[in-house]
Design an enzyme around this catalytic site. Structure first.
Site, short mmCIF file in Angstrom:
data_model
loop_
_atom_site.label_atom_id
_atom_site.label_comp_id
_atom_site.label_asym_id
_atom_site.label_seq_id
_atom_site.Cartn_x
_atom_site.Cartn_y
_atom_site.Cartn_z
N TYR A 1 0.82 -1.22 0.00
CA TYR A 1 0.00 0.00 0.00
C TYR A 1 0.86 1.28 0.00
O TYR A 1 0.78 2.09 0.92
CB TYR A 1 -0.96 -0.01 1.20
CG TYR A 1 -2.08 -1.02 1.02
CD1 TYR A 1 -3.26 -0.66 0.36
CD2 TYR A 1 -1.96 -2.32 1.48
CE1 TYR A 1 -4.28 -1.59 0.17
CE2 TYR A 1 -2.96 -3.25 1.29
CZ TYR A 1 -4.12 -2.88 0.63
OH TYR A 1 -5.13 -3.79 0.43
N TYR B 1 -11.25 -8.04 7.22
CA TYR B 1 -10.17 -8.06 6.22
C TYR B 1 -9.79 -9.51 5.94
O TYR B 1 -9.50 -10.27 6.87
CB TYR B 1 -8.94 -7.27 6.70
CG TYR B 1 -7.82 -7.33 5.69
CD1 TYR B 1 -7.86 -6.58 4.51
CD2 TYR B 1 -6.73 -8.19 5.88
CE1 TYR B 1 -6.87 -6.67 3.57
CE2 TYR B 1 -5.71 -8.27 4.92
CZ TYR B 1 -5.80 -7.52 3.78
OH TYR B 1 -4.80 -7.61 2.82
N ASP C 1 -11.82 -17.43 9.16
CA ASP C 1 -10.51 -17.00 8.68
C ASP C 1 -9.62 -16.79 9.90
O ASP C 1 -9.67 -15.76 10.56
CB ASP C 1 -10.68 -15.70 7.87
CG ASP C 1 -9.35 -15.12 7.43
OD1 ASP C 1 -8.30 -15.59 7.89
OD2 ASP C 1 -9.37 -14.17 6.62
N LYS D 1 -0.08 -17.20 7.86
CA LYS D 1 0.81 -16.35 8.67
C LYS D 1 1.79 -17.12 9.56
O LYS D 1 2.88 -17.44 9.12
CB LYS D 1 -0.03 -15.37 9.48
CG LYS D 1 -0.65 -14.27 8.59
CD LYS D 1 -1.12 -13.12 9.41
CE LYS D 1 -1.81 -12.03 8.62
NZ LYS D 1 -0.92 -11.06 8.02
#
Ligand code: PLP
Length: 447
Positions: free
Chosen positions: A37, A165, A266, A295
């Site tokens: 980003y 997210y 998630d 992760k």
């Protein structure tokens, strides 16, 4: 006098360079390499790191920073971990990679066996994906194929929670928060799904009947068009670091059953102990139909994720029109990543991780909660090894970043959130240094 400003480096003795040296390299970095980003015309400072060990990152100028971020939830054992290095070396001597189509190998099998053993009961069919976002795409495709196989192809949308997210690929983005993700830019491109308000009640609160009734209504209106409800259990991470009541999760599980849609959890950020349970779903005693992990799976060494589902879902998919599950990335089941993941799970499960996370939680509560009294602070919250200071106004990230680096810590705020989720191996002194620097930042900004 040294000028160690990242945008104007003048002394990086540890930078090896490649012919050109650090100035050219860093200038190339600013103008040619996208960081997450970022802009290539108005680049923000980036800090060159040359190595990392334990809970410390070493900068090119020799300074060491205590890591408060675990490289975005991944490096739970810290950096340069001898056991993980050894696992990588051992596997490298055999094969770094081999295709997974028509071939199998021990690292993938052993890892999947372990995942089946430690995830909530009933989750037993594993798809190895190459990143968190891909694991989410895979979960969504599983849900679509499942409903299609049941003759319900009209159930092609998803329900989810605002401020969530799930990643940056198209499907994952379409179920992430529409405003936070600037979905209007991609409006013509992204599929439209159904968003319900973010859970109001905090982790330690019971959920109000009135709020639960709103969920009922949401399901009544939308579930006939939806394949699944996707959510981040208990902790909404990148969407706002919000910790919500297990009652809400239990209610969604009930409603998914009542309305015959799948529940996708998630656990990419929350998985492997971060919230004090191995998986956040355990706080509510809920088993999802599909779970995504990633992760921390490899202890931050390599990109690897997994989507795990039930016998019922996998059987339904495989009895459907396609007869197979329609996904298969090139680097699926990468042996190097799988070998490191097996060792990382072994390290975690053989450690006293529950006590360690409890200790971190106690310390974060003691040291951070008093900040809630500061005028510029909106809220402070802690769960497991996650501490969040929510400011009233957005944080000036480059300025805060420089402040933190100059004080010897690596903390990367976003929006109005200053948060830490350190490696589990951090000791009390280093954790206190992290919280102390946050306290200093808040008191300096408060004046
Ligand atoms: N899901 C959650 C909850 C996440 O926090 C993230 C990343 O931050 C993702 C999915 C996407 O994972 P990745 O960045 O590995 O694609």
């Amino acid at each position: 006098m040294q000028n160690n400003s990242p945008s104007n480096p003048s002394n990086f003795p540890l930078w090896r360079g490649s012919g050109g040296g650090y100035e050219e390299d860093l200038s190339f970095d600013q103008t040619n390499i996208w960081h997450p980003y970022t802009s290539l015309t108005k680049p923000l400072p980036t800090y060159p790191v040359v190595s990392a060990e334990g809970v410390r990152l070493k900068l090119a100028d020799g300074r060491e920073l205590i890591d408060g971020m675990s490289s975005w939830w991944t490096a739970i054992h810290g950096y340069n971990v001898p056991e993980l290095n050894q696992a990588a070396q051992d596997q490298l001597g055999k094969m770094a990679h081999v295709m997974f189509g028509g071939i199998t190998h021990e690292p993938a099998i052993k890892l999947c066996q372990k995942l089946v053993e430690i995830t909530p009961e009933g989750l037993e069919k594993v798809f190895l994906a190459d990143s968190g976002s891909v694991a989410v795409e895979v979960a969504m495709k599983m849900a679509i194929q499942y409903q299609h196989a049941k003759g319900q192809s009209q159930k092609s949308k998803f329900m989810t929670i605002r401020n969530g997210y799930h990643g940056d690929t198209t499907g994952a983005m379409s179920v992430s928060d529409p405003e936070g993700g600037m979905h209007h830019l991609f409006a013509e491109f992204l599929p439209k799904h159904f968003f319900v308000d973010q859970p109001k009640n905090r982790f330690d609160e019971t959920y109000e009947e009135e709020e639960l009734a709103k969920l009922d209504q949401f399901f009544r209106l939308n579930s006939d068009k939806c394949a699944a409800f996707i959510l981040e259990p208990i902790v909404q991470g990148a969407g706002g670091m919000w910790f919500y009541s297990p009652d809400y999760l239990r209610k969604i599980r009930e409603l998914c059953d009542d309305y015959e849609i799948l529940l996708i959890a998630d656990e990419i950020a929350t998985g492997f102990g971060r919230t004090g349970k191995l998986f956040a779903c355990e706080h509510a005693n809920v088993t999802p139909d599909i779970m995504c992990v990633g992760k921390a799976l490899t202890g931050g060494y390599m990109t690897l994720a997994a989507t795990i589902t039930t016998q019922h879902v996998s059987e339904t998919i495989c009895n459907g029109e396609a007869g197979v599950f329609m996904h298969g990335p090139t680097f699926m089941g990468n042996p190097l990543a799988c070998s490191i993941a097996i060792k990382s799970l072994e390290l975690l499960l053989n450690s006293n991780w529950q006590n360690k996370i409890k200790g971190i939680e106690r310390q974060l509560i003691k040291e951070l909660i008093p900040l809630a009294n500061a005028l510029i602070v909106e809220d402070v919250r802690v769960i497991g090894a996650i501490g969040v200071v929510e400011m009233k106004d957005p944080v000036d990230v480059p300025k805060a970043q420089k402040f933190f680096v100059d004080k010897g810590v690596w903390i990367r705020p976003f929006r109005n959130l200053i948060y830490i989720m350190p490696p589990y191996v951090i000791d009390e002194t280093d954790l206190s240094k992290l919280t102390q620097v946050i306290i200093e930042y808040v008191s300096e900004s408060n004046t």
